[in-house]
Write a protein that holds these residues in place. Sequence first.
Motif, PDB file in Angstrom:
ATOM      1  N   VAL A 100      12.194  66.620  63.973  1.00 29.98           N
ATOM      2  CA  VAL A 100      13.183  65.613  64.352  1.00 29.98           C
ATOM      3  C   VAL A 100      12.529  64.241  64.424  1.00 29.98           C
ATOM      4  N   HIS A 101      11.325  64.209  64.980  1.00 30.51           N
ATOM      5  CA  HIS A 101      10.613  62.939  65.083  1.00 30.51           C
ATOM      6  C   HIS A 101      10.335  62.350  63.703  1.00 30.51           C
ATOM      7  N   GLN A 102      10.067  63.195  62.729  1.00 27.05           N
ATOM      8  CA  GLN A 102       9.760  62.717  61.385  1.00 27.05           C
ATOM      9  C   GLN A 102      10.943  61.980  60.778  1.00 27.05           C
ATOM     10  N   ARG A 103      12.155  62.395  61.100  1.00 22.14           N
ATOM     11  CA  ARG A 103      13.334  61.742  60.533  1.00 22.14           C
ATOM     12  C   ARG A 103      13.524  60.332  61.067  1.00 22.14           C
ATOM     13  N   TYR A 104      12.909  60.006  62.187  1.00 22.70           N
ATOM     14  CA  TYR A 104      13.084  58.688  62.783  1.00 22.70           C
ATOM     15  C   TYR A 104      12.101  57.653  62.240  1.00 22.70           C
ATOM     16  N   LEU A 105      11.191  58.070  61.397  1.00 24.44           N
ATOM     17  CA  LEU A 105      10.220  57.128  60.862  1.00 24.44           C
ATOM     18  C   LEU A 105      10.807  56.403  59.664  1.00 24.44           C
ATOM     19  N   ASP A 106      10.579  55.113  59.633  1.00 21.54           N
ATOM     20  CA  ASP A 106      10.988  54.315  58.485  1.00 21.54           C
ATOM     21  C   ASP A 106       9.984  54.581  57.366  1.00 21.54           C
TER      22      ASP A 106
ATOM     23  N   ALA B 136      14.359  54.073  65.925  1.00 25.01           N
ATOM     24  CA  ALA B 136      13.557  54.349  64.739  1.00 25.01           C
ATOM     25  C   ALA B 136      12.461  53.305  64.565  1.00 25.01           C
ATOM     26  N   ALA B 137      12.758  52.055  64.918  1.00 26.69           N
ATOM     27  CA  ALA B 137      11.735  51.011  64.847  1.00 26.69           C
ATOM     28  C   ALA B 137      10.591  51.303  65.811  1.00 26.69           C
ATOM     29  N   TYR B 138      10.916  51.841  66.986  1.00 26.41           N
ATOM     30  CA  TYR B 138       9.881  52.189  67.956  1.00 26.41           C
ATOM     31  C   TYR B 138       9.003  53.326  67.425  1.00 26.41           C
ATOM     32  N   ALA B 139       9.626  54.368  66.870  1.00 33.42           N
ATOM     33  CA  ALA B 139       8.863  55.495  66.328  1.00 33.42           C
ATOM     34  C   ALA B 139       8.009  55.058  65.136  1.00 33.42           C
ATOM     35  N   THR B 140       8.552  54.159  64.317  1.00 34.27           N
ATOM     36  CA  THR B 140       7.795  53.667  63.172  1.00 34.27           C
ATOM     37  C   THR B 140       6.590  52.845  63.613  1.00 34.27           C
ATOM     38  N   ALA B 141       6.774  52.029  64.665  1.00 36.63           N
ATOM     39  CA  ALA B 141       5.665  51.222  65.165  1.00 36.63           C
ATOM     40  C   ALA B 141       4.528  52.110  65.680  1.00 36.63           C
ATOM     41  N   LEU B 142       4.876  53.232  66.309  1.00 35.01           N
ATOM     42  CA  LEU B 142       3.837  54.161  66.771  1.00 35.01           C
ATOM     43  C   LEU B 142       3.068  54.732  65.588  1.00 35.01           C
ATOM     44  N   ALA B 143       3.783  55.074  64.515  1.00 37.29           N
ATOM     45  CA  ALA B 143       3.126  55.640  63.341  1.00 37.29           C
ATOM     46  C   ALA B 143       2.210  54.611  62.678  1.00 37.29           C
ATOM     47  N   ARG B 144       2.652  53.387  62.574  1.00 35.02           N
ATOM     48  CA  ARG B 144       1.842  52.355  61.933  1.00 35.02           C
ATOM     49  C   ARG B 144       0.617  52.010  62.778  1.00 35.02           C
TER      50      ARG B 144
ATOM     51  N   ARG C   9      13.149  48.932  71.941  1.00 32.57           N
ATOM     52  CA  ARG C   9      12.030  48.773  71.007  1.00 32.57           C
ATOM     53  C   ARG C   9      10.665  48.944  71.678  1.00 32.57           C
ATOM     54  N   THR C  10      10.581  48.738  72.983  1.00 33.64           N
ATOM     55  CA  THR C  10       9.264  48.714  73.627  1.00 33.64           C
ATOM     56  C   THR C  10       9.061  49.790  74.684  1.00 33.64           C
ATOM     57  N   ILE C  11      10.137  50.429  75.179  1.00 36.44           N
ATOM     58  CA  ILE C  11       9.992  51.413  76.257  1.00 36.44           C
ATOM     59  C   ILE C  11      10.561  52.745  75.789  1.00 36.44           C
ATOM     60  N   GLY C  12       9.740  53.572  75.210  1.00 34.21           N
ATOM     61  CA  GLY C  12      10.117  54.944  74.893  1.00 34.21           C
ATOM     62  C   GLY C  12      11.249  55.108  73.918  1.00 34.21           C
ATOM     63  N   GLY C  13      11.634  54.058  73.177  1.00 32.75           N
ATOM     64  CA  GLY C  13      12.756  54.196  72.260  1.00 32.75           C
ATOM     65  C   GLY C  13      14.019  54.620  72.968  1.00 32.75           C
TER      66      GLY C  13
ATOM     67  N   GLU D 239      26.449  68.144  47.911  1.00 36.57           N
ATOM     68  CA  GLU D 239      25.617  67.160  47.230  1.00 36.57           C
ATOM     69  C   GLU D 239      25.881  65.806  47.867  1.00 36.57           C
ATOM     70  N   GLU D 240      25.017  65.416  48.752  1.00 37.88           N
ATOM     71  CA  GLU D 240      25.170  64.148  49.438  1.00 37.88           C
ATOM     72  C   GLU D 240      23.825  63.443  49.520  1.00 37.88           C
ATOM     73  N   GLN D 241      23.887  62.156  49.427  1.00 38.34           N
ATOM     74  CA  GLN D 241      22.677  61.350  49.488  1.00 38.34           C
ATOM     75  C   GLN D 241      22.430  60.930  50.927  1.00 38.34           C
ATOM     76  N   GLU D 242      21.277  61.294  51.432  1.00 45.83           N
ATOM     77  CA  GLU D 242      20.938  60.934  52.791  1.00 45.83           C
ATOM     78  C   GLU D 242      20.378  59.514  52.812  1.00 45.83           C
ATOM     79  N   LYS D 243      21.134  58.632  53.413  1.00 46.57           N
ATOM     80  CA  LYS D 243      20.715  57.240  53.498  1.00 46.57           C
ATOM     81  C   LYS D 243      20.316  56.914  54.940  1.00 46.57           C
ATOM     82  N   PRO D 244      19.096  56.481  55.150  1.00 41.57           N
ATOM     83  CA  PRO D 244      18.712  56.082  56.509  1.00 41.57           C
ATOM     84  C   PRO D 244      19.331  54.741  56.878  1.00 41.57           C
ATOM     85  N   ARG D 245      19.335  54.474  58.158  1.00 42.37           N
ATOM     86  CA  ARG D 245      19.815  53.187  58.648  1.00 42.37           C
ATOM     87  C   ARG D 245      18.761  52.104  58.415  1.00 42.37           C
ATOM     88  N   ALA D 246      19.212  50.919  58.067  1.00 39.76           N
ATOM     89  CA  ALA D 246      18.291  49.797  57.960  1.00 39.76           C
ATOM     90  C   ALA D 246      17.733  49.489  59.352  1.00 39.76           C
TER      91      ALA D 246
END
Length: 462
Positions: free
Chosen positions: A380-386, A353-361, A231-235, A196-203
Motif C-alpha cells: 500500500v505504501h508503494q502506491r503512494y510514491l510519486d 503522497a508528497a510526504y511519502a515521496t519525500a521520505l523515499a527521496r 506534508r510535514t507531519i505523518g502524511g 481494462e482500465e488505465q491507472e492514473k495517479p493523482r498529480a
Amino acid sequence: MTERSKSAQTGRPRKGSLVWRASGWAGRFWELTDGEWIRVIRPLGTDNKAVARRKLARLVAEANSGSASPDAEATKAIETVDSYAKGWLASRAGRGLPSSSNEKRYYERVWKPAIGHLALDVVRAAHAQAVLDDVAAGRILTAPKKGKNAKTAPRRYSRASMIQMRATLLRMFESAWREELLPENRIKRTSVPELEEQEKPRAVLEDSEIAVLLAHPEADPEIKLLVLLARTIGGLRTGDLNTLDWGAFGPEFATCTFVRRKTRKKKPAPVTHEIPALVRPFIAAWWNAHGRPTAGPVFPVRRGARAGEQKKQPKQSYAEKLRRELLRAGITRPELHTETATTRPTHFHATRAAYATALARAGTNVQTSILLTGHADPKVHQRYLDQLSVRVMPEGAVPALDTRSAALLARAVPKLPANENGRSRNRPQSCSFSEREKGFEPSTSTLARWHSTAELLPRKGV
C-alpha cells in the motif's frame, strides 16, 4: 392504567425484550390495539438469539409506526437480504469500523436493488456474479453528486471499487453463515471481472508550489495549514486533521499526538510525531488567531449553526477548495487542475503522497516510512510514491566514467552496401518462432538462404 402503559403513551421510544419459551425465543413488546397500548408476547420461531433480536426489532418498529404486526406464522419466515443487511450494517457501524460507511453505500446503491427483496437462503453465487458483471459492463453506475456545486455525472465503478463491493456482500453472508442461517457462504464462488482500465495517479504538489501557496496573502489560511501539516507531519489524512484537537500539541508546538482514524484496530494507540521547527510558527499563528484555546478542534466549522464544532468526517472534502486556492495563488500547472494522459487532477490526499515521496527521496528505509505514514502494508505504501520523482539513480550507483570517452561515440559507423533485397548488410536477420514451428531453421552465417529441416531427414525407401 399502569405506569408502564402511561409511559408508552408519552411518545418515548418503546423497546422490546426477548424471553425464552419451550418452542424458542419470543418477543415481548408494546403494541397499539384498539387505541390502547398493551404488552404482547409473540413467538419468533427461532432458537437463534441473533435472528430473534432482529425479528424483534422489526416487530417493534412496525408497532411504533402503527402498522399491523405480523402473526406468529409470518415471524417464522426466513429473513430477506434487506432485513438481515439492516441489522448487520447497524452492528458494523456501532462497532466503529472504518469500512462501515462504504459498506452501507455499496449495499444501498448496488446490492439492495438487485437482491434485497430475495430470501437470504435463495441467493446463489450466480445472482451476485450477475450484479458484478453488470457493474463491469457499466449498466450500474455511481450515484451523481448532490448539491448546487455538484458537477460530477454518474460514472463507471473502478475495479478497486468492485473489489470492495464484493467484499461487502462476502462479509455479510459470512456473518449469516456463522449464525447458521445459511449452509455455506455462496458468495465465495464469485469473482471480480477483469477490467481494462488505465491507472492514473493523482498529480502531486511540489514543495516549491506549497511554498508559493503559503506565501500568497489572499489564499485561504485554513487550506494553507491543512496542506502544511499533511506534508510535514505523518502524511495526515483528512479524517486525522478534522479530529485534531488543540490538546494534541506539546509545549511550544514541538510535538503532535494524534490517533489515526483509518485503521483496523477498534481502539488504536495514539502516535506522537515531532513537528519541524519551520512549521511551528505557522501553527502558533493559527492558534493566536483562534484566541489561544487549550482544547477544541483545530479546524472547526467556520460558519452556520454548527460554527466552532467538529466537522463531520464522511462529508468533508478539500479537493475543490485546494484547487481553487491554488489558482488564486497563481499555481496553474495544468496537471494539477485537469486530467492528462498520465495523471488525474490533484486532490488533498495527494499531499500524503508528497510526504511519502519525500521520505523515499531522502533515502528513508521502508520500515521507517510505513511507521511514519501509518501504513500497515508495504504494498500500500508503494502506491503512494510519486514514481516519476523518485526514479532517480543515486550518485553512488552510477559507474565512474571519463566524460572524454563520450567523444568516441561521434565516430561514424561504416555502412555496408545494400544486398539484393535492398537491406543493409549490417542489419542482422531474425528468426521467428513461427518459422521454427514450420520446420525451418536459420542456416549458418556463411549461407545466404533458409534451409528446411525436412531436407535433412532420411527419405522413405532410401
